[in-house]
Design a protein around this motif. Structure first.
Motif, PDB file in Angstrom:
ATOM      1  N   ASN A 221       0.858  -1.184   0.000  1.00 55.85           N
ATOM      2  CA  ASN A 221       0.000   0.000   0.000  1.00 55.85           C
ATOM      3  C   ASN A 221       0.896   1.237   0.000  1.00 55.85           C
ATOM      4  O   ASN A 221       2.122   1.131   0.124  1.00 55.85           O
ATOM      5  CB  ASN A 221      -0.962   0.010   1.189  1.00 55.85           C
ATOM      6  N   TYR A 222       0.244   2.407  -0.124  1.00 53.83           N
ATOM      7  CA  TYR A 222       0.987   3.671  -0.218  1.00 53.83           C
ATOM      8  C   TYR A 222       0.984   4.466   1.087  1.00 53.83           C
ATOM      9  O   TYR A 222       1.407   5.618   1.093  1.00 53.83           O
ATOM     10  CB  TYR A 222       0.387   4.547  -1.329  1.00 53.83           C
ATOM     11  N   ASP A 223       0.532   3.851   2.174  1.00 50.73           N
ATOM     12  CA  ASP A 223       0.410   4.600   3.422  1.00 50.73           C
ATOM     13  C   ASP A 223       1.758   5.118   3.910  1.00 50.73           C
ATOM     14  O   ASP A 223       1.901   6.300   4.257  1.00 50.73           O
ATOM     15  CB  ASP A 223      -0.237   3.726   4.494  1.00 50.73           C
ATOM     16  N   ARG A 224       2.758   4.259   3.937  1.00 48.57           N
ATOM     17  CA  ARG A 224       4.065   4.688   4.436  1.00 48.57           C
ATOM     18  C   ARG A 224       4.674   5.755   3.530  1.00 48.57           C
ATOM     19  O   ARG A 224       5.322   6.696   4.007  1.00 48.57           O
ATOM     20  CB  ARG A 224       5.004   3.495   4.555  1.00 48.57           C
ATOM     21  N   ALA A 225       4.457   5.629   2.234  1.00 40.28           N
ATOM     22  CA  ALA A 225       5.004   6.627   1.307  1.00 40.28           C
ATOM     23  C   ALA A 225       4.375   7.990   1.541  1.00 40.28           C
ATOM     24  O   ALA A 225       5.073   9.019   1.549  1.00 40.28           O
ATOM     25  CB  ALA A 225       4.774   6.174  -0.137  1.00 40.28           C
ATOM     26  N   PHE A 226       3.058   8.054   1.767  1.00 40.79           N
ATOM     27  CA  PHE A 226       2.401   9.343   2.019  1.00 40.79           C
ATOM     28  C   PHE A 226       2.823   9.926   3.359  1.00 40.79           C
ATOM     29  O   PHE A 226       2.996  11.144   3.491  1.00 40.79           O
ATOM     30  CB  PHE A 226       0.887   9.189   1.954  1.00 40.79           C
ATOM     31  N   ILE A 227       2.991   9.073   4.370  1.00 38.44           N
ATOM     32  CA  ILE A 227       3.432   9.571   5.676  1.00 38.44           C
ATOM     33  C   ILE A 227       4.837  10.141   5.584  1.00 38.44           C
ATOM     34  O   ILE A 227       5.117  11.235   6.093  1.00 38.44           O
ATOM     35  CB  ILE A 227       3.348   8.449   6.723  1.00 38.44           C
ATOM     36  N   TYR A 228       5.751   9.417   4.925  1.00 39.00           N
ATOM     37  CA  TYR A 228       7.110   9.928   4.748  1.00 39.00           C
ATOM     38  C   TYR A 228       7.115  11.203   3.911  1.00 39.00           C
ATOM     39  O   TYR A 228       7.915  12.111   4.155  1.00 39.00           O
ATOM     40  CB  TYR A 228       7.982   8.869   4.091  1.00 39.00           C
ATOM     41  N   SER A 229       6.207  11.265   2.930  1.00 38.30           N
ATOM     42  CA  SER A 229       6.128  12.472   2.105  1.00 38.30           C
ATOM     43  C   SER A 229       5.786  13.679   2.958  1.00 38.30           C
ATOM     44  O   SER A 229       6.417  14.740   2.844  1.00 38.30           O
ATOM     45  CB  SER A 229       5.070  12.273   1.015  1.00 38.30           C
ATOM     46  N   GLY A 230       4.792  13.545   3.839  1.00 35.91           N
ATOM     47  CA  GLY A 230       4.437  14.662   4.699  1.00 35.91           C
ATOM     48  C   GLY A 230       5.555  15.064   5.628  1.00 35.91           C
ATOM     49  O   GLY A 230       5.823  16.265   5.816  1.00 35.91           O
ATOM     50  N   ILE A 231       6.264  14.068   6.195  1.00 39.36           N
ATOM     51  CA  ILE A 231       7.343  14.380   7.138  1.00 39.36           C
ATOM     52  C   ILE A 231       8.474  15.122   6.440  1.00 39.36           C
ATOM     53  O   ILE A 231       8.968  16.150   6.935  1.00 39.36           O
ATOM     54  CB  ILE A 231       7.852  13.092   7.807  1.00 39.36           C
TER      55      ILE A 231
END
Length: 291
Positions: A221-231
């Motif tokens: 899934n893309y959840d970790r990618a979106f979280i890292y993107s925000g950080i």
């Protein structure tokens, strides 16, 4: 027909700078031979313009400036991570059960809000009392927060709100980035500074999506990618805010120096301003009147 009235040296200069002038018909009174255009001279002129010493001096100055290196690092992080919406939002929306038409609506809203945002944020940035650096940092920080919250958006309405906010906020990067460079180093170094920034942005866009795609392959899934993107978008704005005191001091010094120079120039002009013709006539007439 006016070509014959120019000297040969001026003709060559005009042919180099304005080729259309060399194609004019020769004068009937001055049949001068058309000097051939040398390819060697054209290549040497092109080489001089490319290898301009000022460009190399500006590049050396920028790469030895901690403020500009921080700005480049901020842009690299921003463009490495913020592009996730354009690249992977359709796949992410389909994975949570949205249809192709709903996904197209989200992407369309991002584009429309981005267009409106560039106009609105650019208009706001034109106000003298608005600090463009802080406005840029605020919009990019909110973009990072929006990306961070994407894994918790599981409905069409929430993703539509995200698309509108994301498109509007990220437009500050397009509208204000060149202004931030001018605030940092002045308009004389805008060309070199903006060109180097575009190079680092393009390189980040090249390597960012494969890295995020690798996260998706490992997590399904893309959840970790979106979280890292925000950080990391937030981290990129911390780098911008770290050089803000230097920008503030630079602007304050320029304003103080400009005010002092203007005051000095006005005082000098008051001292050295010659009398008008009427004042001179009145001064000359005073002795005669008293006599």
């Amino acid at each position: 027909h006016t070509r014959g009235s120019f000297s040969t040296a001026m003709q060559i200069e005009l042919w180099d700078s304005c080729p259309e002038f060399g194609r004019l018909p020769p004068s009937n009174r001055h049949n001068q031979p058309t000097p051939p255009r040398s390819k060697v001279s054209m290549l040497s002129k092109l080489k001089r313009s490319v290898l301009d010493s000022k460009s190399f001096k500006d590049t050396k100055f920028l790469f030895t400036s901690w403020n500009y290196l921080s700005f480049l690092a901020s842009n690299f992080l921003l463009y490495f991570w913020y592009d996730i919406t354009y690249t992977f939002m359709p796949d992410h929306a389909k994975e949570i059960g949205l249809s192709d038409g709903e996904v197209s609506l989200i992407i369309a809203l991002i584009g429309v809000s981005n267009t409106i945002g560039q106009i609105v944020i650019g208009y706001i940035g034109d106000f003298p009392r608005v600090n463009t650096v802080l406005l840029y940092a605020l919009c990019m920080s909110l973009t990072g927060v929006a990306n961070f919250l994407v894994p918790w958006c599981h409905s069409l309405a929430s993703l539509l709100v995200y698309g509108i906010l994301y498109g509007f906020l990220v437009s500050a990067n397009y509208a204000l980035c060149s202004i931030v460079i001018i605030d940092l180093f002045g308009i004389d170094r805008l060309t070199t500074g903006y060109g180097l920034m575009m190079f680092f942005q393009g390189f980040a866009n090249l390597v960012g999506p494969p890295a995020m795609g690798h996260m998706r392959d490992s997590d399904s899934n893309y959840d970790r990618a979106f979280i890292y993107s925000g950080i990391f978008v937030l981290v990129s704005n911390l780098l911008i805010l770290s050089i803000y005191p230097a920008i503030y001091r630079w602007a304050r010094d320029c304003c103080c120096h400009g005010n002092k120079a203007a005051a000095g120039n006005s005082a000098t002009s008051r001292k050295k301003t010659p009398p008008s013709l009427e004042e001179a006539a009145e001064e000359a007439a005073e002795p005669l009147t008293s006599a």
